[in-house]
Scaffold this motif. Sequence first.
Motif, PDB file in Angstrom:
ATOM      1  N   TYR A 300     -65.434 -48.275 -63.494  1.00  0.00           N
ATOM      2  CA  TYR A 300     -65.919 -49.596 -63.080  1.00  0.00           C
ATOM      3  C   TYR A 300     -67.359 -49.516 -62.593  1.00  0.00           C
ATOM      4  O   TYR A 300     -68.199 -50.352 -62.939  1.00  0.00           O
ATOM      5  CB  TYR A 300     -65.004 -50.156 -61.988  1.00  0.00           C
ATOM      6  N   GLU A 301     -67.665 -48.505 -61.793  1.00  0.00           N
ATOM      7  CA  GLU A 301     -69.032 -48.349 -61.295  1.00  0.00           C
ATOM      8  C   GLU A 301     -69.999 -47.966 -62.421  1.00  0.00           C
ATOM      9  O   GLU A 301     -71.150 -48.418 -62.440  1.00  0.00           O
ATOM     10  CB  GLU A 301     -69.063 -47.278 -60.201  1.00  0.00           C
ATOM     11  N   GLN A 302     -69.546 -47.144 -63.348  1.00  0.00           N
ATOM     12  CA  GLN A 302     -70.416 -46.687 -64.428  1.00  0.00           C
ATOM     13  C   GLN A 302     -70.755 -47.802 -65.420  1.00  0.00           C
ATOM     14  O   GLN A 302     -71.853 -47.852 -65.963  1.00  0.00           O
ATOM     15  CB  GLN A 302     -69.754 -45.530 -65.185  1.00  0.00           C
ATOM     16  N   TYR A 303     -69.821 -48.719 -65.636  1.00  0.00           N
ATOM     17  CA  TYR A 303     -70.005 -49.765 -66.651  1.00  0.00           C
ATOM     18  C   TYR A 303     -70.594 -51.052 -66.091  1.00  0.00           C
ATOM     19  O   TYR A 303     -71.070 -51.886 -66.855  1.00  0.00           O
ATOM     20  CB  TYR A 303     -68.670 -50.092 -67.327  1.00  0.00           C
ATOM     21  N   ASP A 304     -70.515 -51.235 -64.790  1.00  0.00           N
ATOM     22  CA  ASP A 304     -70.959 -52.511 -64.221  1.00  0.00           C
ATOM     23  C   ASP A 304     -72.481 -52.519 -64.092  1.00  0.00           C
ATOM     24  O   ASP A 304     -73.047 -52.047 -63.109  1.00  0.00           O
ATOM     25  CB  ASP A 304     -70.316 -52.739 -62.852  1.00  0.00           C
TER      26      ASP A 304
END
Length: 425
Positions: A300-304
Motif C-alpha cells: 500500500y505504501e509502495q503503490y500509493d
Amino acid sequence: MSHSEQDDVSASLIEELDGLCSLPSGGSIFRIDDQFRRVNWKSYEPEIIAIGPYHHHKENLKMMEQYKIRYLRSLIERERKDISTFVASFRTLEPEIRACYAERLSQNEDQLIKMMVVDGCFIIELLRKFSDPSLREEDDRVFRMNWMLTSLQRDLLLFENQLPFFVLCKLYDLIQGENRHVKLVDDAMLFFNNILPGKGNRQFVNGDLKNNYTHLLGLVHDEWLPSFNRASLHGHSENMEERVKWEFIGRATELREAGIKIQKVEGKLFDIDFENKTLKIPPLTIEDRTESILRNLIAYEQYDEYYPHFNFVCDYVKFLDCLIHSPKDVEILRQSGIIVNWKSNDEGVSTIFNHICESVVGPSKRDFCYIRTFNRINKHCSQRCNRWMASLRRYYMSNPWAIIIALCAAITLLIRFFIILTYFK
C-alpha cells in the motif's frame, strides 16, 4: 530488407498502436507486480474469499459465494431493505467505481454493480455481526468455525482484494441511515484488531469519511499509526546533514556486544527509542498471518503515489531487518520479550525479516522514521571503548576455549606478580 518487408513491419506496428487501449488513470486498487510476488506470492493471494474483480474467477474461492448471498439475504430481511435500492444507487457511481481499479476490468456494468452490492453487503454484515453478536444467526458457520474468521480477517486486508471505501460508506448509509458510516471505521478496526501485530495510534477523523480512505487496507494503515508524525521527525533532527548522512545499525548481537541493552517497553509498535545505552522496543507478535499483513501494508505504501512519503510500516520493517540477521538475533529479541513468536522457531522469524524488504524501494534518505535513533546508536557504537568491548565480547564470549586461555594467562600473570613482589621484599 525490401520495401515490402518494411511496409509489413510498419503495418504491424500501426495495427498494434491502433488497438492499444488507454490505461485507467487515478486508480487506487492495483495488482501486485511480479517483483513483489516472486519473493512470497502466497502473502498476496486470498485463502477463502474473493472481494472485488481481481480474484473473482478463481475456483478455490467459490465456496464463499454462497455465504455472501446468505449474508445479503439476512441483511435485507432483518433491515427490511429493497435490494433494487442498492442496485439503483450504484448505477450512477459505476464509472467512478470502475476508475478506482488500476487495471482495465472485464466485467460489464451490470456485473460490476452486482459484485459491489454482494461483496459490499457481505463485508458490512460481517463487521456488524462481529461487533454486535446479537445479529448472528445460530447456524452462522463464519462465527462457529474459528479458522474461517481468521482467514477472512487476513483476506480482507489483501492489497488486491479490495472495494473502494466509498462503496462501503454508501451501503452502510443505505442500511443504517444517512451519514451513519462513521461507525464503519470503528467496526472495521475492532474486526481487525487481533490480526495487527502490535498497538497503534488512531487519528479519529470526524465528519464525512468517504474520501478519507481508499479501501479497508488503507483504513487500517491510516488508523494504525505511530505516536509521532512526519512533521515531528524533521523537528527532531538538528540539521539537514544529520538527515542525509546516516547509516544502518548493526544486528542485535552486535549491539549487545557494544554494551547496548535491548529492552521491551509497553507502547505503540512503531515508537522505538534509544537513550542511556538502552534500545527500547515495544513488543511484536508474530503469527501465521503477520507476514501477509506486513507485506500488504508495505505494498500500500509502495503503490500509493499520493501518499506524503510517511512510510512508517516500510521503515519499521527495515529497522527489524537491520536487527535480525540470524536466529541468534531473534533469540535475543524473544528472550527480551520484544518478539512474541506464535508462528515457528527463531529461524522461521529470521527468514521472514531477511526477505521481507526485497524489491521494496526505500527507506528514504531524508524521511526515514528512525534516523535520530540510528544516529544515536551508531554514535555509541563508534566510541573507541565501546568498539574495544564489542571486539572482546565477540572473541571471548563466542569461544569457550578463548575464555579458559585468557583466565589461565591472567592467573599466570598474577602468580608472576606475586613472585616478583615476594623477591623484592
